[in-house]
Write an enzyme that holds these catalytic residues in place. Structure first.
Site, mmCIF file in Angstrom:
data_model
loop_
_atom_site.group_PDB
_atom_site.id
_atom_site.type_symbol
_atom_site.label_atom_id
_atom_site.label_comp_id
_atom_site.label_asym_id
_atom_site.label_seq_id
_atom_site.Cartn_x
_atom_site.Cartn_y
_atom_site.Cartn_z
ATOM 1 N N ASP A 92 -38.278 6.656 3.525
ATOM 2 C CA ASP A 92 -37.030 7.088 4.154
ATOM 3 C C ASP A 92 -36.635 8.424 3.547
ATOM 4 O OD1 ASP A 92 -34.825 7.070 5.744
ATOM 5 O OD2 ASP A 92 -33.812 5.411 4.749
ATOM 6 N N ASP A 127 -32.053 12.503 9.737
ATOM 7 C CA ASP A 127 -31.262 12.404 10.960
ATOM 8 C C ASP A 127 -29.809 12.123 10.598
ATOM 9 O OD1 ASP A 127 -32.178 9.877 10.021
ATOM 10 O OD2 ASP A 127 -31.466 8.965 11.881
ATOM 11 N N ALA A 195 -28.877 3.362 12.536
ATOM 12 C CA ALA A 195 -27.446 3.052 12.488
ATOM 13 C C ALA A 195 -27.091 1.764 13.208
ATOM 14 C CB ALA A 195 -26.635 4.223 13.051
ATOM 15 N N CYS A 278 -37.362 -26.496 2.655
ATOM 16 C CA CYS A 278 -38.448 -25.550 2.898
ATOM 17 C C CYS A 278 -39.706 -26.092 2.233
ATOM 18 C CB CYS A 278 -38.067 -24.183 2.320
ATOM 19 S SG CYS A 278 -39.367 -22.946 2.341
ATOM 20 N N CYS A 280 -42.294 -23.934 1.241
ATOM 21 C CA CYS A 280 -43.020 -22.841 0.598
ATOM 22 C C CYS A 280 -43.365 -23.229 -0.837
ATOM 23 C CB CYS A 280 -42.192 -21.555 0.638
ATOM 24 S SG CYS A 280 -40.868 -21.465 -0.606
ATOM 25 N N CYS A 283 -40.335 -23.753 -3.180
ATOM 26 C CA CYS A 283 -39.459 -24.902 -2.940
ATOM 27 C C CYS A 283 -40.150 -26.230 -3.223
ATOM 28 C CB CYS A 283 -38.943 -24.863 -1.509
ATOM 29 S SG CYS A 283 -37.865 -23.435 -1.203
#
Length: 490
Positions: A92, A127, A195, A278, A280, A283
């Site tokens: 960025d 920008d 934005a 969860c 994963c 977890c």
């Protein structure tokens, strides 16, 4: 030559491949770009790559440019070595800082050159991020500045570095569409929609959908679309259905810092969890009580890892849905997680005609799962194409029942699609799975289909035999159509 190739569509969602020549990699989209703060790395980029399969990440070149500690190492060693990451790196430009603080001390040419010098693979010009709801005059003036900077960006010698063309325009759809068309004409490579974070922070998903749809109208099918700041997994399916390809997320780390636990339905506070809902690795190996007792840094990293597992898991779910042709059914499911997401889904279907342009003509199945299903692009397409059929005779029966030899021709009728030639009964989407207790909206849309067919054939006499359609649907059928209830006694 384009660096982006689309393999398949579902609605406006697309599976694609973004070739990033400077990194020598091809990134599968849609995908996530984890935001990496060069000063504070909650999860190391090498771990993002090895454990989560990250092919691309995003960091802030303006922070590096202004850092006494990191500027020279970045220039000497390059970003890939500095961050220990072999995939693609997008940078960025400082536009976020410009929006937050009102000014920055670099120009587009300077920051793009710096991005090139530190080895960025995808660079971003400066920008003007125009926030939502500003006056049209301000949005127009700032858009003109952004467009001028994009023109200058196109003149910078970036070598193999891809360069983005951010699309601004606030919440004015016509300005967004115009800005996107002009961005597409620059010859730049990636198209961030800027934005929009305030809309997401305020749960204004309906307004977000209108903004993205306007941008997509202007861009057409050029290049990958990056939805800036879209880090919450509950909205990935919605954004992908609009045609967004890249999402960047600092949420995995920021939420972890505040003891916030991501799910595809929203966010939970760690203190409120008695169980981890969860599967994963984080977890399944830990209990909430144990995590709450950890040292701050350990707890933050563990939660960040969970947040990443959920986020990448949803990316894979979205990809599979696009591949399987059931993306809108996934959107429908995710929309039930929050009322404002449902607003977003309903607004998405306001743009059904736009989605239909790239939607696949044939898929495995159509599941009618909600009132909103009647507004999907497949229903719109079926009714639009009724003008392709000729009718064989002056007396035509439209029926949910069986054929009748008293008529010159018999067509079937099925909610929500409406009338169809019997020979198409086993073709998509007329093979749709529809609940027995069909909602009123499905019948009303079917009645609209009947009305369209009748209007196309003003000299034909029609009879509609329906299965107890509600009055609101029958009111939409033209007066000249004879109505009979399938189960009414003669």
């Amino acid at each position: 030559m384009s660096n982006f190739e689309v393999r398949t569509y579902d609605a406006a969602g697309r599976l694609g491949e973004l070739t990033v020549p400077r990194a020598g990699v091809t990134v599968e989209t849609p995908t996530l770009m984890p935001v990496v703060n060069p000063h504070v790395q909650t999860v190391a980029p090498s771990t993002l790559e090895s454990e989560f399969g990250a092919e691309i990440l995003i960091t802030n070149s303006y922070i590096l440019h202004g850092s006494d500690e990191l500027r020279e190492p970045a220039l000497e060693r390059g970003l890939h070595d500095l961050l220990d990451f072999s995939g693609a790196i997008m940078t960025d430009s400082g536009s976020f800082q410009l929006a937050e603080y009102g000014e920055i001390d670099v120009t587009t040419e300077e920051i793009l050159t710096f991005q090139y010098d530190i080895g960025s693979d995808i660079g971003t010009p400066v920008d003007i991020p125009t926030p939502p709801d500003v006056a049209r005059e301000q949005a127009t003036e700032e858009l003109a500045t952004t467009q001028e900077r994009l023109e200058r960006a196109g003149e910078v010698d970036a070598g193999e570095m891809l360069v983005t063309a951010p699309v601004q325009g606030s919440t004015h759809p016509d300005l967004r569409e115009r800005a996107a068309r002009e961005a597409a004409g620059t010859g730049l490579d990636v198209f961030p929609l800027g934005a929009v974070v305030p809309l997401m922070n305020e749960y204004r998903y309906d307004d977000l959908v209108d903004v993205v749809a306007a941008c997509k109208r202007g861009l057409g099918e050029r290049g990958p679309v990056h939805l800036f700041g879209a880090g919450h997994p509950m909205m990935f399916a919605l954004a992908a259905a609009l045609g967004c390809d890249l999402f960047d997320s600092a949420a995995y780390a920021l939420y972890a810092r505040d003891d916030r636990y991501l799910t595809v339905r929203g966010t939970e506070q760690l203190d409120d969890l008695a169980y981890f809902p969860c599967e994963c690795p984080v977890c399944t190996a830990h209990e909430p009580d144990a995590v709450r007792e950890m040292a701050d840094d350990d707890r933050e990293e563990l939660l960040a890892r969970h947040n990443l597992h959920v986020t990448y898991g949803e990316i894979r779910t979205v990809r599979q849905a696009i591949r399987g042709g059931n993306l809108l059914e996934l959107v429908d499911s995710r929309a039930r997680g929050h009322p404002t997401m449902l607003d977003g889904y309903r607004t998405l279907l306001d743009h059904a005609a736009q989605l239909e342009r790239t939607d696949r003509v044939s898929k495995d199945a159509f599941f009618h799962t909600s009132t909103e299903s009647a507004r999907r692009p497949e229903v719109l397409r079926h009714q639009q194409r009724l003008d392709r059929f000729e009718l064989a005779g002056d007396e035509v029966l439209l029926t949910e029942g069986s054929s009748n030899s008293d008529y010159d021709e018999t067509w079937g009728v099925v909610p929500p699609f409406g009338p169809y030639p019997r020979g198409l009964s086993e073709t998509y989407p007329l093979t749709a799975e529809v609940p027995d207790r069909t909602d009123r909206r499905a019948y009303e849309v079917a009645a609209d289909g009947v009305a369209r067919l009748v209007d196309l054939h003003p000299d034909v006499s029609f009879t509609l035999v329906h299965d107890d359609w509600p009055a609101t649907a029958l009111e939409r059928v033209p007066d000249r159509v004879r109505l009979r209830d399938l189960h009414a006694r003669e």
